[in-house]
Write a protein that holds these residues in place. Structure first.
Motif, PDB file in Angstrom:
ATOM      1  N   ILE A 155     187.857 -35.377  24.364  1.00 39.13           N
ATOM      2  CA  ILE A 155     187.064 -35.178  25.233  1.00 39.13           C
ATOM      3  C   ILE A 155     185.459 -34.227  24.682  1.00 39.13           C
ATOM      4  CG2 ILE A 155     186.652 -33.516  27.384  1.00 39.13           C
ATOM      5  CD1 ILE A 155     188.426 -36.548  27.844  1.00 39.13           C
ATOM      6  N   LEU A 159     181.769 -35.698  25.313  1.00 34.48           N
ATOM      7  CA  LEU A 159     180.574 -34.905  26.075  1.00 34.48           C
ATOM      8  C   LEU A 159     180.095 -34.287  24.980  1.00 34.48           C
ATOM      9  CD1 LEU A 159     182.999 -32.495  28.133  1.00 34.48           C
ATOM     10  CD2 LEU A 159     182.367 -34.936  28.217  1.00 34.48           C
ATOM     11  N   PHE A 162     177.011 -36.634  24.936  1.00 37.74           N
ATOM     12  CA  PHE A 162     175.887 -36.390  26.682  1.00 37.74           C
ATOM     13  C   PHE A 162     174.812 -34.797  26.244  1.00 37.74           C
ATOM     14  CE2 PHE A 162     179.526 -38.137  27.983  1.00 37.74           C
ATOM     15  CZ  PHE A 162     178.842 -39.103  29.183  1.00 37.74           C
ATOM     16  N   ILE A 163     175.636 -34.227  25.229  1.00 37.96           N
ATOM     17  CA  ILE A 163     174.740 -32.880  25.346  1.00 37.96           C
ATOM     18  C   ILE A 163     173.984 -33.341  24.231  1.00 37.96           C
ATOM     19  CG2 ILE A 163     174.705 -30.866  24.124  1.00 37.96           C
ATOM     20  CD1 ILE A 163     177.492 -30.192  24.778  1.00 37.96           C
ATOM     21  N   SER A 166     170.862 -34.864  25.661  1.00 34.80           N
ATOM     22  CA  SER A 166     169.270 -34.416  26.104  1.00 34.80           C
ATOM     23  C   SER A 166     168.220 -34.101  25.367  1.00 34.80           C
ATOM     24  CB  SER A 166     169.644 -33.192  26.467  1.00 34.80           C
ATOM     25  OG  SER A 166     170.677 -33.582  27.290  1.00 34.80           O
ATOM     26  N   PRO A 330     172.326 -59.865  31.977  1.00 34.42           N
ATOM     27  CA  PRO A 330     172.074 -58.441  31.493  1.00 34.42           C
ATOM     28  C   PRO A 330     172.755 -57.720  30.388  1.00 34.42           C
ATOM     29  CG  PRO A 330     174.045 -58.447  32.707  1.00 34.42           C
ATOM     30  CD  PRO A 330     173.752 -59.879  32.697  1.00 34.42           C
ATOM     31  N   GLU A 332     174.389 -55.766  29.604  1.00 35.56           N
ATOM     32  CA  GLU A 332     175.575 -54.896  29.652  1.00 35.56           C
ATOM     33  C   GLU A 332     176.264 -56.297  29.124  1.00 35.56           C
ATOM     34  OE1 GLU A 332     173.261 -54.322  31.796  1.00 35.56           O
ATOM     35  OE2 GLU A 332     173.593 -51.843  31.869  1.00 35.56           O
ATOM     36  N   PHE A 335     178.727 -55.813  26.088  1.00 33.58           N
ATOM     37  CA  PHE A 335     179.802 -54.507  26.330  1.00 33.58           C
ATOM     38  C   PHE A 335     181.464 -55.288  26.654  1.00 33.58           C
ATOM     39  CE2 PHE A 335     176.268 -51.974  26.385  1.00 33.58           C
ATOM     40  CZ  PHE A 335     176.184 -51.086  24.931  1.00 33.58           C
ATOM     41  N   ALA A 336     181.424 -56.151  27.908  1.00 36.84           N
ATOM     42  CA  ALA A 336     182.144 -56.905  29.125  1.00 36.84           C
ATOM     43  C   ALA A 336     182.841 -57.418  27.236  1.00 36.84           C
ATOM     44  CB  ALA A 336     181.953 -57.501  29.535  1.00 36.84           C
ATOM     45  N   GLY A 339     184.735 -55.434  25.128  1.00 35.40           N
ATOM     46  CA  GLY A 339     185.668 -55.090  25.756  1.00 35.40           C
ATOM     47  C   GLY A 339     186.699 -55.977  25.836  1.00 35.40           C
TER      48      GLY A 339
ATOM     49  N   PHE B  99     184.926 -50.435  27.897  1.00 34.96           N
ATOM     50  CA  PHE B  99     183.527 -51.124  28.788  1.00 34.96           C
ATOM     51  C   PHE B  99     183.811 -52.349  28.917  1.00 34.96           C
ATOM     52  CE2 PHE B  99     183.545 -49.174  24.091  1.00 34.96           C
ATOM     53  CZ  PHE B  99     182.303 -49.515  23.255  1.00 34.96           C
ATOM     54  N   LEU B 102     181.826 -51.356  32.788  1.00 36.83           N
ATOM     55  CA  LEU B 102     180.699 -51.288  31.512  1.00 36.83           C
ATOM     56  C   LEU B 102     179.402 -52.378  32.136  1.00 36.83           C
ATOM     57  CD1 LEU B 102     178.300 -49.309  31.164  1.00 36.83           C
ATOM     58  CD2 LEU B 102     178.617 -49.043  28.980  1.00 36.83           C
ATOM     59  N   GLY B 106     177.329 -54.265  34.801  1.00 37.65           N
ATOM     60  CA  GLY B 106     176.709 -54.421  34.528  1.00 37.65           C
ATOM     61  C   GLY B 106     176.255 -55.880  34.780  1.00 37.65           C
ATOM     62  N   PRO B 218     173.231 -49.442  37.359  1.00 33.77           N
ATOM     63  CA  PRO B 218     174.421 -50.456  36.125  1.00 33.77           C
ATOM     64  C   PRO B 218     174.214 -48.267  35.640  1.00 33.77           C
ATOM     65  CG  PRO B 218     172.008 -50.978  36.009  1.00 33.77           C
ATOM     66  CD  PRO B 218     171.297 -50.142  36.888  1.00 33.77           C
ATOM     67  N   SER B 222     177.108 -42.634  34.541  1.00 32.12           N
ATOM     68  CA  SER B 222     176.540 -41.293  34.038  1.00 32.12           C
ATOM     69  C   SER B 222     177.621 -40.298  32.998  1.00 32.12           C
ATOM     70  CB  SER B 222     175.509 -41.132  34.396  1.00 32.12           C
ATOM     71  OG  SER B 222     175.477 -40.375  35.111  1.00 32.12           O
ATOM     72  N   GLY B 223     178.842 -40.897  33.197  1.00 35.79           N
ATOM     73  CA  GLY B 223     179.425 -39.976  32.089  1.00 35.79           C
ATOM     74  C   GLY B 223     180.626 -38.634  33.595  1.00 35.79           C
ATOM     75  N   TRP B 226     184.301 -39.100  32.672  1.00 33.30           N
ATOM     76  CA  TRP B 226     184.404 -38.306  31.255  1.00 33.30           C
ATOM     77  C   TRP B 226     184.912 -36.676  31.228  1.00 33.30           C
ATOM     78  CZ3 TRP B 226     186.189 -41.565  28.038  1.00 33.30           C
ATOM     79  CH2 TRP B 226     185.524 -42.877  27.831  1.00 33.30           C
ATOM     80  N   ILE B 227     183.937 -36.035  32.498  1.00 38.94           N
ATOM     81  CA  ILE B 227     184.064 -34.998  32.620  1.00 38.94           C
ATOM     82  C   ILE B 227     185.356 -34.423  33.662  1.00 38.94           C
ATOM     83  CG2 ILE B 227     182.715 -33.363  34.946  1.00 38.94           C
ATOM     84  CD1 ILE B 227     181.132 -33.052  32.351  1.00 38.94           C
ATOM     85  N   SER B 272     169.416 -30.675  31.650  1.00 38.66           N
ATOM     86  CA  SER B 272     170.643 -31.773  31.854  1.00 38.66           C
ATOM     87  C   SER B 272     171.818 -31.836  31.082  1.00 38.66           C
ATOM     88  CB  SER B 272     169.595 -33.001  31.721  1.00 38.66           C
ATOM     89  OG  SER B 272     169.018 -32.900  30.510  1.00 38.66           O
ATOM     90  N   ALA B 273     171.952 -30.716  29.817  1.00 40.82           N
ATOM     91  CA  ALA B 273     173.147 -30.991  29.175  1.00 40.82           C
ATOM     92  C   ALA B 273     173.469 -29.928  29.416  1.00 40.82           C
ATOM     93  CB  ALA B 273     172.064 -30.774  27.656  1.00 40.82           C
ATOM     94  N   TYR B 276     177.374 -30.309  30.926  1.00 45.08           N
ATOM     95  CA  TYR B 276     178.103 -30.163  29.411  1.00 45.08           C
ATOM     96  C   TYR B 276     178.224 -29.167  29.080  1.00 45.08           C
ATOM     97  CZ  TYR B 276     176.844 -35.203  31.525  1.00 45.08           C
ATOM     98  OH  TYR B 276     176.673 -36.431  32.380  1.00 45.08           O
TER      99      TYR B 276
END
Lengths: 376, 312
Positions: A155, A159, A162-163, A166, A330, A332, A335-336, A339, B99, B102, B106, B218, B222-223, B226-227, B272-273, B276
Motif C-alpha cells: 500500500i 500510494l 500517486f504522490i 502530482s 484501445p 489499455e 494491460f489485459a 494481466g 491489470f 484495466l 478499456g 477509462p 484512479s486509485g 487502493w485507497i 491532488s496529492a 494520498y
C-alpha cells in the motif's frame, strides 16, 4: 455426462509435501499465458493475423528501427523488473517503481537544469547519480514504515506513486514546462549533449546504449549478490526472516537497503528512458511501466538472466499491444494481455503446491496419483 | 471562510468518501475471512463499467447498480477461485485482476466513453433536516446511496460481533485450521466473502460512474480501490473507523476547490496529492501509536495465508 461428473467429484486437491518442478511449471504457464494473451488480443481487436505477425516481426527483429525500440522498451522493463525483483527476494513487494522512476528522472533533469553547459562526460554520470539517489530516497519512507511500523509495503509504495504523479505534473508543467506546450504536460528538452546514442552492431542494426547500461547494471547486481555476504543475508532473510534474526543478521537494515537498491534501479530506468526516448521530463516517461516491472519480476522469479528474458518477452508483448492499437483497439488492451499472462503464471505457481488425487484410485494402487496440471 | 463554502465542502467530502467507504467495507469482510484482495481496484473498475453499461441499456439506475454489483462480484469470484482454490499468490492474483480489469474495461468501455448516463443515482433531501441552514446543505442533501453507505460499517459490526455467523467468519480468518475442525468449509466461506467484497467494490464503482462522475471514463477509479485498502489498514481491521478513514480521504480531496475559491497561492498539484499524503500519514501515525502502546498485529492472524486442509 452425469456419471463422468460424479466420478470426477471424487477427485480431491491435496497439498504436495514439496512443490513440484519449479522451472517446468514456470516456463509452461508463462508460455501458455503468452500464447493465450496474444490470441486474446488478436481476437478482440479484430486485427488481421497475417498483418499482425508481419508487423510484430518488423517491430522486433525484422527492421533496425523496430529492433532498437524493442531494446529500449526492454531496458526500462529490465530495470523496473530489478526494482521489484530485489525486494521480492526477501519477501517484500515494491509496487512503487513508477514513482521511483519519476523521481529518478526528476533528479537527472534537475542536474541538466543546473549545469546545462557541462560536458556530456561529466553531466551524464552526474544525472545517473542524481537519478539513483532520488529513486532510493523515494523508497525510504515506505521501507521504514514496513520495518519499524509494520505497515504493509504494498500500500505504501503504491500510494507513493500517486504522490509522485502530482510531483511530475508540477515540475514538468509549472516549473520546467515549455511556453506553448500542447497536449500532455511535458518539460523542455534535456541538454542536447546528454542524449544517449546507439551502438552499431552490423547489418544496419543498432543497440541503444541505454539497453547496454541496463544489462550491465543487472549483471553487476546479480554477480555482486551471488558472491557477497549481503547477498547471502538476503537469501536467508528471504527463506526465513526469523532464522536470519536469530543468526544475528541485521534483518531490518538489509530490508531497508534492498528497498533502496530497488529504488536506485527504478530511478536509473527513469534517467535512461528520458535520455534515450522521451528527452523531456513528464508523465510520458512511464506507461505504467513500474507495474509491468512487477509482473516481469514475478514471472522471472529471480534477478539474473531470467529477468532479462522476461523483460524482452514483455517488451514484445508491449509492442504487440501497440500494433493492435493501430487497428483500433484501445491502448489499455496491452494491460489485459499482461494481466492474462500473469493470471496463467499465478495459477501455474499455485498449482505447484497441489496435486489432484482420486482417493478411489489411490486406495486401489496404494499410492496417490499425480496428474500433471499443465494439462488443464 | 464563508459558511456556504464550508457546508459545500462537507457535502463534497461525504460524496467522495462514499465509494471508498463502500469498497473498504467489502474489503474488510474479505480480509476478516483471511483473504487479502489487492485486486479491489480492478473489481471496482469492472463494477463501474458494468453499472454504466447496465444503465445505458435499461435506463434504470437500480438495474445498472445491480449489474455493477454483479460484475464486481464475478470479477472477485474469479480472483477467489485462483487464490483460494488454485492457491495462486494473493498479491500476484490481485495485481493480475487489476491489470485484466484495466485492459478489459478499456476495451469494452471504448464506445461508452463520455456518454452521458441515461439515469443517475438520485440525491435525497431528508425532509425537514435538509432545510436547516448550513447543516442541511452539509449533511442532508446527499446521494441516496451515501446514507446507506455510512450504515454499512454499522451493519458489519453487528454481523461480525453480534452473530454466530460473524464469529465463524472471524474464526476462519484467525485460525482456519480450527475453524475447519469445527466443520466450517474454509474454502467455501472464503470464496463467498471475497465475492461479497467484490460486490461491494462493484457497488462502489457504480456510485462513481452513476452518482459522482455521471459518465464512463477509462480508469475512472484512479486509485480509489487502493485507497480502500489503505482505509482498512487505517481502521485496524475494525468496521467503524472505516468511516473516519473514508471521510479523511474525501475531506482532504476538497481542499483543492477551497484553495481555488479562496485564492490561496498553493499549486493545485499539491492538493491532488494531499488525499494520498494525508491518508498515508495517518496510517503511519496510527501504526506508530500502536507500536508505542505495545499492541500486537491488528490484522486477522491467517490474513493472506493459503489454507491447506490437513496441512498442520
Amino acid at each position: 455426462v452425469i456419471d463422468a461428473v460424479r466420478s470426477l467429484s471424487t477427485w480431491r486437491i491435496e497439498r504436495r509435501a514439496t512443490p513440484g518442478g519449479s522451472a517446468r511449471y514456470r516456463i509452461g504457464s508463462i508460455a501458455i499465458g503468452v500464447v493465450f494473451s496474444t490470441a486474446f488480443g488478436l481476437v478482440v481487436s479484430g486485427a488481421d493475423s497475417g498483418q499482425f505477425f508481419e508487423g510484430l516481426w518488423n517491430s522486433t527483429l525484422g527492421e533496425p528501427a523496430g529492433f532498437e525500440n524493442m531494446l529500449t522498451v526492454a531496458a526500462g522493463l529490465l530495470l523496473l523488473g530489478l526494482a521489484a525483483a530485489l525486494p521480492l527476494k526477501i519477501g517484500l513487494w515494491n509496487i512503487g517503481g513508477d514513482g521511483q522512476l519519476f523521481l529518478g528522472a526528476w533528479g537527472a533533469f534537475a542536474m541538466g537544469e543546473l549545469f546545462p553547459d557541462m560536458s556530456s562526460s561529466l553531466l551524464i554520470p552526474l544525472m545517473f547519480v542524481a537519478a539513483a539517489v532520488c529513486g532510493a530516497i523515494w523508497t525510504i519512507i515506505p521501507a521504514l514504515a514496513r520495518v519499524y511500523l509494520n505497515v504493509n509495503e504494498i500500500i505504501s509504495t503504491l500510494l507513493f506513486n500517486f504522490i509522485a504523479a502530482s510531483w511530475v505534473i508540477y515540475w514538468a508543467g509549472a516549473k520546467w514546462g515549455e511556453e506553448a506546450s500542447a497536449g500532455s504536460v511535458k518539460s523542455r528538452n534535456v541538454p542536447p549533449q546528454t542524449i544517449l546514442e546507439t551502438i552499431p552492431v552490423g547489418g544496419g542494426y543498432f543497440v541503444p546504449i541505454g539497453f547496454v547500461v541496463a544489462v550491465v547494471i543487472v549483471a553487476v547486481v546479480w554477480l555482486f549478490l551471488r558472491g557477497s555476504v549481503f547477498g547471502y543475508e538476503m537469501s536467508i532473510i528471504g527463506s526465513s526472516p526469523r532464522a536470519a534474526t536469530y543468526a544475528g543478521m541485521p534483518t531490518k537494515r538489509v530490508m531497508i537497503a534492498v528497498f533502496a537498491l530497488g529504488g536506485v534501479a527504478a530511478g536509473l530506468a527513469g534517467v535512461l528512458e528520458m535520455l534515450t526516448n522521451v528527452q523531456r521530463y513528464g508523465p510520458a516517461l512511464s506507461n505504467n511501466t513500474g507495474y509491468t516491472g512487477v509482473v516481469v519480476a514475478v514471472l522471472a522469479g529471480g534477478f539474473g538472466p531470467e529477468l532479462l528474458v522476461m523483460a524482452i518477452v514483455f517488451a514484445v508483448i508491449a509492442i504487440a499491444g501497440n500494433i493492435l492499437t493501430i487497428t483500433g483497439a484501445p491502448g489499455e488492451l496491452v494491460f489485459a494481455m499482461y494481466g492474462l499472462t500473469l493470471v496463467c503464471a499465478a495459477i501455474g505457481q499455485g498449482l505447484r503446491h497441489v496435486r489432484l488425487v482420486n482417493p478411489a484410485r489411490a486406495e486401489r494402487d496404494g499410492s496417490a496419483v499425480v496428474v500433471p496440471e499443465g494439462a488443464q | 471562510m464563508r459558511d456556504g463554502l464550508v457546508s459545500a465542502s462537507i457535502a463534497t467530502a461525504i460524496m467522495a468518501a462514499t465509494p471508498v467507504l463502500i469498497a473498504a467495507t467489502g474489503e474488510l469482510l474479505a480480509e476478516i475471512a483471511g483473504v487479502y484482495n489487492i485486486g479491489i481496484e480492478g473489481a471496482m473498475l469492472i463494477g463501474a463499467l458494468g453499472a454504466f453499461i447496465g444503465v445505458q441499456h435499461t435506463d434504470a439506475v437500480l438495474l445498472g447498480m445491480l449489474t455493477g454489483i454483479a460484475a464486481g462480484a464475478l470479477a472477485s469470484f474469479l480472483f477467489a477461485l485462483a487464490v483460494v482454490v488454485l492457491k495462486a499468490d494473493v498479491v500476484v492474483g490481485g495485481l493480475a485482476l487489476v491489470f485484466v480489469a484495466l485492459g478489459l474495461t478499456g476495451l469494452i468501455g471504448k464506445d461508452y466513453v463520455q456518454q452521458p448516463a441515461h439515469a443517475t443515482i438520485p440525491k435525497w433531501d431528508i425532509p425537514g433536516l435538509s432545510d436547516i441552514p448550513f447543516w442541511g446543505e452539509a449533511f442532508f442533501q446527499q446521494l441516496s446511496i451515501s446514507y446507506f453507505a455510512f450504515l454499512f460499517p454499522v451493519a458489519a459490526v453487528f454481523l461480525l460481533y453480534r452473530t454466530q455467523h460473524g464469529l465463524n467468519l472471524r474464526a476462519i480468518g484467525e485460525d482456519p485450521g480450527a475453524a475447519d475442525a469445527t466443520g466450517l468449509t474454509v474454502t467455501g466461506w472464503r470464496i463467498f466473502y471475497v465475492s461479497v467484497g467484490g460486490a461491494f467494490a462493484g457497488l462502489a464503482g457504480s456510485v462513481l460512474t452513476l452518482g459522482i462522475v455521471g459518465t464512463w471514463l477509462p480508469n475512472v477509479t484512479s486509485g480509489e480501490g487502493w485507497i480502500a485498502l489503505a482505509v482498512v489498514i487505517f481502521a485496524s481491521w475494525r468496521p467503524l473507523p472505516l468511516i473516519a478513514g473514508a471521510l479523511l480521504f474525501g475531506g482532504l480531496g476538497t481542499f483543492g476547490n477551497v484553495a481555488q475559491v479562496e485564492g490561496w497561492s498553493i499549486t493545485p498539484e499539491f492538493f491532488s496529492a494531499l488525499p494520498y499524503i494525508g491518508t498515508l500519514a495517518m496510517v503511519y501515525f496510527l501504526a506508530l501509536l500502536r507500536i508505542r502502546r505495545g499492541g500486537g498485529a491488528p490484522w486477522p492472524a491467517a490474513l493472506g495465508l493459503p489454507f491447506f486442509r490437513g496441512a498442520d
